[in-house]
Design a protein around this motif. Structure first.
Motif, PDB file in Angstrom:
ATOM      1  N   PHE A 174      -7.518  -6.200  -7.099  1.00 25.56           N
ATOM      2  CA  PHE A 174      -8.430  -5.077  -6.884  1.00 25.56           C
ATOM      3  C   PHE A 174      -7.772  -3.984  -6.056  1.00 25.56           C
ATOM      4  O   PHE A 174      -8.248  -2.857  -6.025  1.00 25.56           O
ATOM      5  CB  PHE A 174      -9.720  -5.541  -6.200  1.00 25.56           C
ATOM      6  CG  PHE A 174      -9.523  -6.082  -4.810  1.00 25.56           C
ATOM      7  CD1 PHE A 174      -9.139  -7.382  -4.591  1.00 25.56           C
ATOM      8  CD2 PHE A 174      -9.740  -5.269  -3.707  1.00 25.56           C
ATOM      9  CE1 PHE A 174      -8.953  -7.877  -3.312  1.00 25.56           C
ATOM     10  CE2 PHE A 174      -9.559  -5.755  -2.423  1.00 25.56           C
ATOM     11  CZ  PHE A 174      -9.165  -7.066  -2.232  1.00 25.56           C
ATOM     12  N   VAL A 175      -6.654  -4.277  -5.421  1.00 27.73           N
ATOM     13  CA  VAL A 175      -6.014  -3.295  -4.549  1.00 27.73           C
ATOM     14  C   VAL A 175      -5.350  -2.185  -5.363  1.00 27.73           C
ATOM     15  O   VAL A 175      -5.574  -0.998  -5.125  1.00 27.73           O
ATOM     16  CB  VAL A 175      -4.978  -3.980  -3.632  1.00 27.73           C
ATOM     17  CG1 VAL A 175      -4.350  -2.962  -2.709  1.00 27.73           C
ATOM     18  CG2 VAL A 175      -5.629  -5.087  -2.824  1.00 27.73           C
TER      19      VAL A 175
ATOM     20  N   VAL B 193       0.845  -1.202   0.000  1.00 35.13           N
ATOM     21  CA  VAL B 193       0.000   0.000   0.000  1.00 35.13           C
ATOM     22  C   VAL B 193       0.875   1.244   0.000  1.00 35.13           C
ATOM     23  O   VAL B 193       0.641   2.189  -0.757  1.00 35.13           O
ATOM     24  CB  VAL B 193      -0.926   0.023   1.233  1.00 35.13           C
ATOM     25  CG1 VAL B 193      -1.843   1.230   1.165  1.00 35.13           C
ATOM     26  CG2 VAL B 193      -1.751  -1.233   1.295  1.00 35.13           C
TER      27      VAL B 193
ATOM     28  N   LEU C 156     -18.825  -7.269  -2.781  1.00 35.64           N
ATOM     29  CA  LEU C 156     -18.607  -7.732  -1.415  1.00 35.64           C
ATOM     30  C   LEU C 156     -18.775  -6.602  -0.404  1.00 35.64           C
ATOM     31  O   LEU C 156     -19.250  -6.818   0.706  1.00 35.64           O
ATOM     32  CB  LEU C 156     -17.211  -8.346  -1.277  1.00 35.64           C
ATOM     33  CG  LEU C 156     -17.051  -9.703  -1.940  1.00 35.64           C
ATOM     34  CD1 LEU C 156     -15.609 -10.162  -1.878  1.00 35.64           C
ATOM     35  CD2 LEU C 156     -17.954 -10.723  -1.251  1.00 35.64           C
TER      36      LEU C 156
ATOM     37  N   ASN D  68      -7.849  -0.042  -7.038  1.00 37.04           N
ATOM     38  CA  ASN D  68      -8.478   0.823  -6.057  1.00 37.04           C
ATOM     39  C   ASN D  68      -7.631   2.041  -5.739  1.00 37.04           C
ATOM     40  O   ASN D  68      -8.122   3.164  -5.760  1.00 37.04           O
ATOM     41  CB  ASN D  68      -8.686   0.039  -4.758  1.00 37.04           C
ATOM     42  CG  ASN D  68     -10.152  -0.150  -4.469  1.00 37.04           C
ATOM     43  OD1 ASN D  68     -10.994   0.470  -5.109  1.00 37.04           O
ATOM     44  ND2 ASN D  68     -10.452  -0.995  -3.515  1.00 37.04           N
ATOM     45  N   VAL D  69      -6.351   1.805  -5.434  1.00 33.34           N
ATOM     46  CA  VAL D  69      -5.500   2.896  -4.969  1.00 33.34           C
ATOM     47  C   VAL D  69      -5.088   3.808  -6.124  1.00 33.34           C
ATOM     48  O   VAL D  69      -5.195   5.026  -6.028  1.00 33.34           O
ATOM     49  CB  VAL D  69      -4.247   2.358  -4.243  1.00 33.34           C
ATOM     50  CG1 VAL D  69      -3.334   3.499  -3.833  1.00 33.34           C
ATOM     51  CG2 VAL D  69      -4.658   1.551  -3.016  1.00 33.34           C
TER      52      VAL D  69
ATOM     53  N   GLY E 118      -6.870 -10.994 -11.023  1.00 31.84           N
ATOM     54  CA  GLY E 118      -7.640 -10.994  -9.782  1.00 31.84           C
ATOM     55  C   GLY E 118      -7.457  -9.746  -8.931  1.00 31.84           C
ATOM     56  O   GLY E 118      -8.078  -9.632  -7.891  1.00 31.84           O
TER      57      GLY E 118
ATOM     58  N   ILE F 155     -15.859  -7.455  -8.159  1.00 31.49           N
ATOM     59  CA  ILE F 155     -16.182  -8.435  -7.110  1.00 31.49           C
ATOM     60  C   ILE F 155     -16.037  -7.783  -5.734  1.00 31.49           C
ATOM     61  O   ILE F 155     -16.908  -7.935  -4.864  1.00 31.49           O
ATOM     62  CB  ILE F 155     -15.263  -9.673  -7.230  1.00 31.49           C
ATOM     63  CG1 ILE F 155     -15.508 -10.381  -8.563  1.00 31.49           C
ATOM     64  CG2 ILE F 155     -15.501 -10.635  -6.069  1.00 31.49           C
ATOM     65  CD1 ILE F 155     -14.544 -11.504  -8.851  1.00 31.49           C
ATOM     66  N   ALA F 156     -14.944  -7.049  -5.555  1.00 37.64           N
ATOM     67  CA  ALA F 156     -14.723  -6.388  -4.262  1.00 37.64           C
ATOM     68  C   ALA F 156     -15.860  -5.410  -3.955  1.00 37.64           C
ATOM     69  O   ALA F 156     -16.287  -5.290  -2.799  1.00 37.64           O
ATOM     70  CB  ALA F 156     -13.375  -5.671  -4.265  1.00 37.64           C
TER      71      ALA F 156
ATOM     72  N   ALA G 243      -2.147 -14.164 -13.548  1.00 39.15           N
ATOM     73  CA  ALA G 243      -3.048 -14.504 -12.445  1.00 39.15           C
ATOM     74  C   ALA G 243      -3.187 -13.332 -11.480  1.00 39.15           C
ATOM     75  O   ALA G 243      -4.290 -13.022 -11.018  1.00 39.15           O
ATOM     76  CB  ALA G 243      -2.537 -15.743 -11.708  1.00 39.15           C
ATOM     77  N   MET G 244      -2.070 -12.643 -11.191  1.00 37.83           N
ATOM     78  CA  MET G 244      -2.123 -11.527 -10.252  1.00 37.83           C
ATOM     79  C   MET G 244      -2.942 -10.363 -10.814  1.00 37.83           C
ATOM     80  O   MET G 244      -3.748  -9.764 -10.110  1.00 37.83           O
ATOM     81  CB  MET G 244      -0.709 -11.008  -9.936  1.00 37.83           C
ATOM     82  CG  MET G 244       0.197 -12.013  -9.289  1.00 37.83           C
ATOM     83  SD  MET G 244      -0.297 -12.397  -7.626  1.00 37.83           S
ATOM     84  CE  MET G 244       0.795 -11.357  -6.720  1.00 37.83           C
TER      85      MET G 244
ATOM     86  N   GLY H 224     -11.659  -7.839 -10.657  1.00 37.37           N
ATOM     87  CA  GLY H 224     -11.440  -7.988  -9.214  1.00 37.37           C
ATOM     88  C   GLY H 224     -12.138  -6.885  -8.436  1.00 37.37           C
ATOM     89  O   GLY H 224     -12.746  -7.120  -7.395  1.00 37.37           O
TER      90      GLY H 224
END
Lengths: 285, 281
Positions: free
Chosen positions: A227-228, A118, A249, A231-232, A225, A245-246, A221-222, A242
């Motif tokens: 979402f981090v 992060v 959730l 997002n940032v 999937g 989906i997040a 693959a990374m 991803g």
């Protein structure tokens, strides 16, 4: 005695088997089950057998658009990390002559990976932001009159973030393949009159296929999937599978998220099978 | 190519490598520099004076985020995951030196976990706990979620280690009358100890940094990376950079300690390991 030895193998493998049964196999089975569940605002999971979660996924135009964007991310990041990873692995494997120096340069590349993901992504903000270093430099040098807006919170920033995070995962397996190449093969190629490029393309690249495949599988693959990072660095502007989906959730819509996850999983498995066709990876492991 | 004068490609690739290293370190250096912002400094350059203000400010009560609570949980969780990863990877590594039924299925499951999109694992563990009516927490569901991420790395390292491990050492120990346990304790363990430190380092840092698998499995109380991710949109002061500088320093200390331990083990092995060439004692 033989029986005792094999029994000890079962005992030794038991903790790992138990952990993966409890926290991997059962949960994945649970995702399959939940993807057929019903849901309501005040009840996250209602046991049922309904198909509308999947129908929603496949009938929504948003799904196809998000997959298109995610595939595009995948392709761009894969191409960049592959070329960059190959060049750097080549430099470390063939141009650096002592093992000590190879280890030193390798450690130099890995140290940033031990700091928080992060933090590493937040760190792009003062560089790429509206008043960031890059924009200041662009304006000061007269390239642009106003700060460039698409550097941060954009697909560009997300790709930069991915390349920053995942190039090492391409370097390591390709470097590993390169170190296994018998150096006399390269001498033979040179003696037979091959140029540097020809040797690279016709000798080194084919022999690096397993390393390239492993690195590619990891990167694909990374990215598929993730979402981090989206997002940032995407800052709400950028979509990905991803992240979709997040988002579901975060609204506690578990069954649609599960259906989406199953589709994602299917796509990832297909991509990996495609990559496996290029090289026999089992030999490498 | 291998000997003689440097080719043009060497210089081109050197420049590329230098640029790549700059690219890797750029963000990290920026964060650390900005952490030294003056008390009135903002989130971006230019530096508004230089101070240690934000390094101290972080110890004051913060308006957003539970930094110290989440830090505490992340450290504890990292330690738990580290310990479990070392023990379980070592045991499984031993198991794979023999033949056992189901070994290839188990191997594929572990590899599948490595490439499974993390959000799917997270969702699965979250749903499982939800359906069973067990409350999710960092030390139960998130602990398991982290292990599905660290153990594949641990196991692959153990495979690499045991592939190079000469079985003659164990045979010699057994011939000398050592029991199975004694062989592991006094022969195998000391030889693979430096690699186990590597596994521990991986276990701790991968857990300390994990977000994706933690997201649905952590429950009410966040780990540090989760808290940071939640904070980053609301933070308006360089305090987050000070935090970044601290966690970077912590990571470097962890690597440093591991390296020292590895070197100490190597030295001990050299010093006490073998008397094979010293004749009769």
């Amino acid at each position: 005695m033989e029986w005792l030895r094999s029994r000890s193998a079962y005992l030794q493998a038991a903790p790992l088997s138990l952990i993966f049964l409890l926290f991997f196999v059962l949960p994945i089975a649970m995702v399959v089950v939940v993807s057929f569940f019903d849901y309501q605002a005040y009840q996250i999971l209602i046991p049922d057998f309904v198909l509308f979660n999947y129908q929603d996924v496949f009938s929504s135009e948003v799904t196809y658009r998000t997959y298109f964007i995610t595939f595009r991310f995948c392709l761009m990041v894969w191409a960049i990390t592959l070329v960059l990873g190959f060049a750097i692995a080549y430099f470390l494997a063939f141009h650096i002559r002592t093992i000590t120096m190879q280890i030193v340069l390798f450690l130099l590349c890995t140290i940033p990976f031990w700091t928080s993901i992060v933090i590493r992504m937040i760190a792009w903000i003062p560089l790429l932001g509206r008043n960031g270093l890059v924009n200041n430099a662009l304006v000061a040098s007269g390239f642009t009159d106003a700060p460039v807006e698409w550097l941060l919170y954009s697909e560009f920033a997300v790709v930069i973030g991915y390349v920053h995070l995942y190039t090492l995962f391409m370097i390591v397996p390709i470097f590993n393949s390169m170190m296994r190449i018998d150096r006399s093969l390269l001498e033979a190629a040179t003696d037979a009159g091959a140029s540097g490029w020809q040797t690279t393309w016709n000798v080194i690249v084919p022999l690096c296929k397993p390393g390239i495949a492993i690195g590619s599988i990891f990167v694909v693959a990374m990215v598929m999937g993730d979402f981090v990072t989206v997002n940032v660095l995407g800052g709400g502007q950028v979509a990905s599978v991803g992240k979709a989906i997040a988002a579901e959730l975060s609204y506690l819509q578990f069954p649609p998220a599960a259906a989406n996850s199953m589709v994602l999983l299917g796509v990832v498995i297909l991509l990996i099978m495609l990559l496996m066709r290029f090289a026999d990876i089992r030999k490498e492991l | 190519m291998v000997h003689g004068r440097r080719s043009r490609s060497f210089y081109a690739l050197s420049i590329l490598f230098g640029a790549f290293v700059l690219f890797l370190y750029g963000p990290m250096v920026t964060v650390i520099l900005l952490a030294f912002q003056g008390p009135d400094g903002g989130l971006t350059f230019p530096m508004n004076g230089a101070s240690l203000h934000w390094f101290a400010d972080i110890f004051q009560p913060q308006s957003i985020g539970d930094i110290w609570g989440s830090f505490d949980r992340s450290i504890k969780l990292g330690m738990m995951v580290m310990l479990a990863t070392v023990v379980v990877s070592f045991l499984t590594g031993l198991a794979y030196r023999k033949k056992f039924r189901g070994s290839s299925v188990l191997f594929y499951v572990v590899i599948a976990s490595l490439i499974m999109p993390s959000i799917v694992v997270s969702l699965g563990i979250g749903s499982m706990f939800e359906l069973l009516g067990i409350e999710r927490s960092w030390w139960s569901s998130a602990f398991g979620a982290h292990l599905t991420w660290t153990l594949p790395f641990g196991l692959l390292i153990m495979f690499a280690v045991f592939n190079r491990f000469d079985p003659a050492y164990e045979e010699a120990a057994r011939d000398l009358g050592a029991s199975g346990w004694q062989t592991i304790r006094h022969v195998v363990l000391p030889i693979v100890a430096p690699s186990l430190i590597g596994v521990a380092l991986f276990g701790f840092t991968l857990s300390y940094d994990e977000i994706a698998r933690t997201s649905q499995s952590v429950g009410a109380l966040n780990t540090l990376p989760m808290e940071l991710q939640a904070m980053q949109t609301n933070v308006t002061t360089p305090v987050i950079y000070a935090l970044g500088a601290y966690t970077t320093a912590l990571s470097l200390v962890v690597i440093g300690v591991s390296l020292v331990l590895v070197l100490a083990f190597r030295w001990r092995q050299k010093r006490f390991g073998s008397d094979a060439d010293k004749g009769m004692v």
